[in-house]
Design an enzyme around this catalytic site. Structure first.
Site, PDB file in Angstrom:
ATOM      1  N   HIS A   1      43.865  38.016  40.398  1.00  0.00           N
ATOM      2  CA  HIS A   1      44.359  36.402  39.709  1.00  0.00           C
ATOM      3  C   HIS A   1      46.021  36.703  39.906  1.00  0.00           C
ATOM      4  O   HIS A   1      45.600  38.357  38.567  1.00  0.00           O
ATOM      5  CB  HIS A   1      43.970  35.324  40.084  1.00  0.00           C
ATOM      6  CG  HIS A   1      43.622  34.773  38.674  1.00  0.00           C
ATOM      7  ND1 HIS A   1      43.862  33.854  37.976  1.00  0.00           N
ATOM      8  CD2 HIS A   1      43.637  36.402  37.362  1.00  0.00           C
ATOM      9  CE1 HIS A   1      43.471  34.056  36.120  1.00  0.00           C
ATOM     10  NE2 HIS A   1      43.520  35.423  35.945  1.00  0.00           N
TER      11      HIS A   1
ATOM     12  N   CYS B   1      49.623  38.433  31.997  1.00  0.00           N
ATOM     13  CA  CYS B   1      48.149  37.565  33.136  1.00  0.00           C
ATOM     14  C   CYS B   1      49.353  37.290  34.355  1.00  0.00           C
ATOM     15  O   CYS B   1      48.615  36.828  35.605  1.00  0.00           O
ATOM     16  CB  CYS B   1      47.985  36.553  32.744  1.00  0.00           C
ATOM     17  SG  CYS B   1      46.711  36.928  30.958  1.00  0.00           S
TER      18      CYS B   1
ATOM     19  N   HIS C   1      45.086  41.338  37.614  1.00  0.00           N
ATOM     20  CA  HIS C   1      44.655  41.305  36.928  1.00  0.00           C
ATOM     21  C   HIS C   1      43.341  40.867  37.986  1.00  0.00           C
ATOM     22  O   HIS C   1      43.040  39.821  38.065  1.00  0.00           O
ATOM     23  CB  HIS C   1      44.778  40.987  35.824  1.00  0.00           C
ATOM     24  CG  HIS C   1      44.642  39.473  35.218  1.00  0.00           C
ATOM     25  ND1 HIS C   1      45.893  38.952  35.394  1.00  0.00           N
ATOM     26  CD2 HIS C   1      43.863  38.968  34.600  1.00  0.00           C
ATOM     27  CE1 HIS C   1      45.590  37.420  35.429  1.00  0.00           C
ATOM     28  NE2 HIS C   1      44.382  37.746  34.743  1.00  0.00           N
TER      29      HIS C   1
ATOM     30  N   HIS D   1      38.651  40.092  37.138  1.00  0.00           N
ATOM     31  CA  HIS D   1      37.847  39.750  35.738  1.00  0.00           C
ATOM     32  C   HIS D   1      36.236  40.461  37.156  1.00  0.00           C
ATOM     33  O   HIS D   1      36.264  39.575  38.243  1.00  0.00           O
ATOM     34  CB  HIS D   1      38.188  38.136  36.178  1.00  0.00           C
ATOM     35  CG  HIS D   1      39.171  37.924  35.186  1.00  0.00           C
ATOM     36  ND1 HIS D   1      39.852  38.192  33.838  1.00  0.00           N
ATOM     37  CD2 HIS D   1      40.759  37.357  35.362  1.00  0.00           C
ATOM     38  CE1 HIS D   1      40.766  37.672  33.107  1.00  0.00           C
ATOM     39  NE2 HIS D   1      41.525  37.351  34.143  1.00  0.00           N
TER      40      HIS D   1
ATOM     41  N   ASP E   1      34.309  35.834  45.988  1.00  0.00           N
ATOM     42  CA  ASP E   1      34.086  37.321  45.513  1.00  0.00           C
ATOM     43  C   ASP E   1      34.842  38.401  46.498  1.00  0.00           C
ATOM     44  O   ASP E   1      34.483  38.281  47.281  1.00  0.00           O
ATOM     45  CB  ASP E   1      32.382  37.219  45.782  1.00  0.00           C
ATOM     46  CG  ASP E   1      32.002  39.101  45.310  1.00  0.00           C
ATOM     47  OD1 ASP E   1      32.338  38.989  43.737  1.00  0.00           O
ATOM     48  OD2 ASP E   1      30.347  39.572  46.011  1.00  0.00           O
ATOM     49  N   HIS E   2      34.958  39.276  45.649  1.00  0.00           N
ATOM     50  CA  HIS E   2      36.494  39.955  46.097  1.00  0.00           C
ATOM     51  C   HIS E   2      37.226  39.830  46.540  1.00  0.00           C
ATOM     52  O   HIS E   2      38.178  40.510  47.965  1.00  0.00           O
ATOM     53  CB  HIS E   2      35.382  41.073  46.840  1.00  0.00           C
ATOM     54  CG  HIS E   2      34.086  42.413  45.881  1.00  0.00           C
ATOM     55  ND1 HIS E   2      33.332  41.523  45.514  1.00  0.00           N
ATOM     56  CD2 HIS E   2      34.436  43.554  45.272  1.00  0.00           C
ATOM     57  CE1 HIS E   2      32.529  42.215  44.833  1.00  0.00           C
ATOM     58  NE2 HIS E   2      33.549  43.460  44.790  1.00  0.00           N
TER      59      HIS E   2
ATOM     60  N   GLU F   1      35.090  33.760  32.313  1.00  0.00           N
ATOM     61  CA  GLU F   1      36.851  34.561  32.515  1.00  0.00           C
ATOM     62  C   GLU F   1      36.499  35.739  32.003  1.00  0.00           C
ATOM     63  O   GLU F   1      36.114  36.659  32.462  1.00  0.00           O
ATOM     64  CB  GLU F   1      38.106  34.358  32.563  1.00  0.00           C
ATOM     65  CG  GLU F   1      38.884  34.793  33.006  1.00  0.00           C
ATOM     66  CD  GLU F   1      40.322  34.477  32.715  1.00  0.00           C
ATOM     67  OE1 GLU F   1      41.061  33.567  33.555  1.00  0.00           O
ATOM     68  OE2 GLU F   1      40.608  34.412  31.572  1.00  0.00           O
TER      69      GLU F   1
END
Length: 145
Positions: A21, A40, A46, A48, A86-87, A131
């Site tokens: 995100h 960020c 970037h 997580h 996810d992904h 996070e």
């Protein structure tokens, strides 16, 4: 022998997912975004490896001995968390974040709202989103009235 009183318990299940995100608010200028979000706000985003712990609360069923069948909870979490997140690029792939900044706080609210639609009414107790190991958000459905 008198029947025992109903017992209430909380049960939790964890999942992990990877997503990227960019922290960026459309309400702020590019300079204000850079100042507020720092690295960020990187235009390329970037990522997580998020960990989510979902806690449900309810009476322990006297027949099954369970608050909720963990197989059911696993399926609800798959649908509410893993499939949409996810992904994914949260900002580009998840319509909710087109207008909402993809902070961990807002991610916890998104997960809560998705789970609330699937779980038996009143059983969702807490969503805890890691996070990182140091940055953790807990959401219990509170709203300002």
């Amino acid at each position: 022998m008198a029947p025992s009183a109903a017992r209430v318990a909380r049960i939790s299940r964890a999942v992990t997912f990877s997503a990227c995100h960019r922290l960026h608010s459309k309400s702020l200028s590019n300079e204000e975004n850079r100042k507020l979000f720092g690295k960020c706000n990187n235009p390329n985003g970037h990522g997580h490896n998020y960990k989510v712990i979902v806690t449900v609360r309810g009476e322990i069923d006297p027949v099954s001995g369970m608050v909720i069948n963990l197989t059911d909870l696993k399926e609800y979490m798959q649908e509410a968390i893993m499939e949409p997140l996810d992904h994914k690029n949260l900002d580009k792939d998840v319509p909710y974040f087109a207008e909402v900044v993809s902070t961990t706080e807002n991610l916890a609210v998104f997960i809560w709202e998705n789970l609330k639609k699937l779980l038996p009414m009143g059983t969702l107790y807490k969503v805890k989103v890691y996070e990182t190991d140091q940055n953790i958000v807990v959401y219990k459905g509170e709203e300002i009235v």
